[in-house]
Design a protein around this motif. Structure first.
Motif, PDB file in Angstrom:
ATOM      1  N   LEU A  92       0.851  -1.185   0.000  1.00  0.00           N
ATOM      2  CA  LEU A  92       0.000   0.000   0.000  1.00  0.00           C
ATOM      3  C   LEU A  92       0.888   1.238   0.000  1.00  0.00           C
ATOM      4  CD1 LEU A  92      -3.191   0.702   2.045  1.00  0.00           C
ATOM      5  CD2 LEU A  92      -1.321   2.356   2.127  1.00  0.00           C
ATOM      6  N   LEU A  93       0.579   2.159  -0.870  1.00  0.00           N
ATOM      7  CA  LEU A  93       1.282   3.436  -0.916  1.00  0.00           C
ATOM      8  C   LEU A  93       0.291   4.553  -0.628  1.00  0.00           C
ATOM      9  CD1 LEU A  93       3.411   5.586  -1.633  1.00  0.00           C
ATOM     10  CD2 LEU A  93       2.879   5.196  -4.050  1.00  0.00           C
ATOM     11  N   PHE A  94       0.604   5.381   0.375  1.00  0.00           N
ATOM     12  CA  PHE A  94      -0.156   6.619   0.594  1.00  0.00           C
ATOM     13  C   PHE A  94       0.641   7.782   0.042  1.00  0.00           C
ATOM     14  CE2 PHE A  94      -0.841  10.531   3.035  1.00  0.00           C
ATOM     15  CZ  PHE A  94      -2.134  10.797   2.605  1.00  0.00           C
ATOM     16  N   GLN A  95       0.002   8.540  -0.825  1.00  0.00           N
ATOM     17  CA  GLN A  95       0.629   9.686  -1.472  1.00  0.00           C
ATOM     18  C   GLN A  95      -0.138  10.942  -1.089  1.00  0.00           C
ATOM     19  OE1 GLN A  95       1.498   8.943  -5.558  1.00  0.00           O
ATOM     20  NE2 GLN A  95       1.935  11.070  -6.043  1.00  0.00           N
ATOM     21  N   ARG A  96       0.519  11.860  -0.387  1.00  0.00           N
ATOM     22  CA  ARG A  96      -0.177  13.043   0.126  1.00  0.00           C
ATOM     23  C   ARG A  96      -0.591  13.989  -0.983  1.00  0.00           C
ATOM     24  NH1 ARG A  96       2.640  17.725  -0.307  1.00  0.00           N
ATOM     25  NH2 ARG A  96       4.854  17.468  -0.763  1.00  0.00           N
TER      26      ARG A  96
END
Length: 302
Positions: A200-204
């Motif tokens: 999972l990648l969270f990208q702001r």
């Protein structure tokens, strides 16, 4: 053509249309202005050598892979990238040089000096403690450096059920020294009981026209390398975007891309398994069956 064959383009275009139709018009840091949505998600099946590389425009996938390998090396100076013909990070140090000196130097001249003059590169080519520094040499309050990537690999091998297999780049104490604070911030991994690696990648912040395609490619390639090192099979990549936006000078390009029909997705093969996560080279990656529409050019907002 199965849904899996066009999953990246289908999800990308749906989000692109949503931004065009529903995005909030905002004045942003760059002054260019955006249409922005808050909160988005995409999911990609990476089994069978699948990779979320778009076909509705040509994505410079080798550039995205080289950038990811540079992050993994811990590098922070654009000299290492320019030497590989990667110029996607030049805009920020070039702008800083122009502001500091008042010299109207063009990009090609600036990059030639970066390559030819080590002292110039050290002074003007370093981006500060950006991604690679935080991933590989996070500085703790006691002065010790922490290699987050090495820890992730070790946990994947020895504690695959852990809920702490993650790394991130938002080091509050060092944000002020970065040419650009990290956009793709947090990567977390999950190993299934049958040996599949999910990520999972969270990208702001996501520049959806220029940045998102690179970030999807880079995150998928990183997951493939980590799975390779841990003896796992690639599973699902989940991408989560915070502020997902289109710059106002990208709207015509977005309309052009929306008019294109997706083509069958390519497959990405790893040609060898290095001894460590540090051993991968661009020559280790082969992309098969990539037949995209032409590239779409747009200006980067600095």
């Amino acid at each position: 053509m199965s849904a899996a064959d066009t999953a990246a383009d289908d999800q990308y275009l749906a989000l692109l249309r949503q931004i065009m139709e529903q995005g909030d018009r905002r004045v942003d840091r760059t002054g260019v202005g955006t249409r922005s949505l808050f909160g988005a998600m995409a999911r990609f099946d990476l089994s069978g050598d699948r990779v979320p590389i778009l076909t509705t425009k040509r994505v410079s996938w080798k550039t995205a892979v080289k950038e990811m390998l540079w992050f993994l090396s811990g590098g922070t100076n654009i000299r290492e990238l320019i030497a590989q013909n990667v110029r996607i990070w030049t805009d920020w140090p070039l702008a800083a040089y122009r502001r500091a000196t008042g010299e109207a130097i063009d990009q090609a001249h600036f990059e030639r000096r970066i390559l030819a003059e080590p002292g110039f590169a050290e002074r003007w080519g370093d981006l500060g403690p950006v991604y690679g520094k935080q991933w590989r040499r996070w500085l703790g309050p006691d002065g010790r450096e922490h290699d987050q990537i090495a820890t992730v690999v070790e946990l994947l091998r020895t504690a695959p059920a852990s809920r702490r297999i993650l790394f991130h780049g938002w080091n509050v104490a060092e944000l002020g020294g970065m040419a650009l604070p990290p956009c793709h911030m947090v990567y977390q991994y999950h190993v299934t009981s049958d040996g599949r690696l999910n990520g999972l990648l969270f990208q702001r912040s996501a520049d959806h026209l220029l940045g998102t395609p690179f970030n999807w490619t880079g995150a998928a390639v990183l997951l493939r390398m980590l799975a390779d090192q841990a003896g796992l099979q690639p599973g699902t990549l989940v991408w989560m975007g915070g502020d997902v936006h289109l710059y106002l000078n990208h709207l015509d390009q977005a309309e052009a891309q929306l008019a294109r029909a997706p083509r069958p997705a390519p497959r990405l093969r790893l040609l060898r398994r290095p001894d460590s996560i540090d051993g991968y080279r661009i020559e280790d990656f082969a992309l098969d069956g990539y037949d995209p529409h032409p590239a779409i050019k747009a200006e980067v907002a600095v």
